[in-house]
Design an enzyme around this catalytic site. Structure first.
Site, mmCIF file in Angstrom:
data_model
loop_
_atom_site.group_PDB
_atom_site.id
_atom_site.type_symbol
_atom_site.label_atom_id
_atom_site.label_comp_id
_atom_site.label_asym_id
_atom_site.label_seq_id
_atom_site.Cartn_x
_atom_site.Cartn_y
_atom_site.Cartn_z
ATOM 1 N N ARG A 64 0.824 -1.219 0.000
ATOM 2 C CA ARG A 64 0.000 0.000 0.000
ATOM 3 C C ARG A 64 0.854 1.264 0.000
ATOM 4 O O ARG A 64 0.408 2.305 -0.469
ATOM 5 C CB ARG A 64 -0.988 -0.035 1.167
ATOM 6 C CG ARG A 64 -2.119 -1.034 0.933
ATOM 7 C CD ARG A 64 -3.094 -1.088 2.093
ATOM 8 N NE ARG A 64 -2.505 -1.631 3.301
ATOM 9 C CZ ARG A 64 -2.389 -2.914 3.571
ATOM 10 N NH1 ARG A 64 -2.847 -3.813 2.714
ATOM 11 N NH2 ARG A 64 -1.845 -3.333 4.687
ATOM 12 N N GLU A 101 5.630 -10.477 15.885
ATOM 13 C CA GLU A 101 5.146 -11.007 17.164
ATOM 14 C C GLU A 101 5.414 -12.519 17.239
ATOM 15 O O GLU A 101 5.869 -13.043 18.235
ATOM 16 C CB GLU A 101 3.655 -10.699 17.303
ATOM 17 C CG GLU A 101 3.142 -10.909 18.712
ATOM 18 C CD GLU A 101 1.680 -10.517 18.846
ATOM 19 O OE1 GLU A 101 1.100 -9.993 17.875
ATOM 20 O OE2 GLU A 101 1.134 -10.755 19.936
#
Ligand code: AMP
Length: 179
Positions: A64, A101
């Site tokens: 994006r 994560e």
């Protein structure tokens, strides 16, 4: 940009719950980009505090970031350099692994895409934890180019990414925040 203009931009960002996975509030900038006036305003806002002639190249993060970087580069009168996921860019590349994560990811840039001492603006749609932008910033450092500024359309301040980047001394900012 004044507060009224910023709130008009924010009104064009759509929130999609549980995308791409449960619990994520996806901030979708596509309605903003599809609006000619909104897209122009977003591009103008993202570069309004950069001094004229202070940037030589715009580096964009897949995918994006690419959509914003094209408009920004045209407005600044410079070219665009992509930072991509592994294996997407042909020829010799520099790469950098970074922690997620769970697990790791990797970003790559073409080795000859930036010249030493070129002044770079790094662009992405959104900053969350800041891991992606930090990896891209370090990759730019490896090329010998100079990272002048990092700009995002959207900040999620609760996730701490902007603070993480600022702590390292980078000039970074976003137009819109979602708490
Ligand atoms: P981070 O590395 O945690 O700062 O994540 C930033 C990257 O993940 C950007 O390239 C975003 O496009 C994407 N991203 C993370 N969270 C969201 C979200 N809530 N909505 C839209 N994109 C997101």
């Amino acid at each position: 940009m004044n507060a009224q203009q910023l709130s008009e931009l924010k009104a064009h960002i759509r929130t999609i719950p549980d995308f791409p996975s449960p619990g994520i509030q996806f901030r979708d900038m596509m309605p903003l980009l599809a609006d000619a006036h909104g897209y122009g305003q977003a591009v103008a806002g993202l570069i309004e505090d950069l001094a004229p002639g202070s940037i030589d190249a715009v580096v964009a993060i897949e995918a994006r970031g690419f959509l914003l970087a094209g408009g920004i580069a045209r407005a600044l009168g410079c070219g665009v350099v992509p930072v991509r996921k592994p294996g997407k860019l042909p020829g010799f590349t520099l790469g950098l692994n970074y922690a997620l994560e769970y697990g790791t990811d990797r970003l790559e840039i073409q080795q000859d895409a930036l010249k030493p001492d070129e002044r770079v603006l790094l662009v992405d749609d959104l900053i969350a934890t800041g891991g992606t932008a930090e990896a891209a910033a370090r990759l730019i450092g490896q090329t010998g180019a100079r990272l002048e500024a990092i700009r995002f359309l959207i900040d999620l301040p609760a996730l701490g990414g902007m603070t993480r980047l600022k702590t390292q001394g980078w000039d970074c900012a976003a137009l819109i925040a979602f708490d």
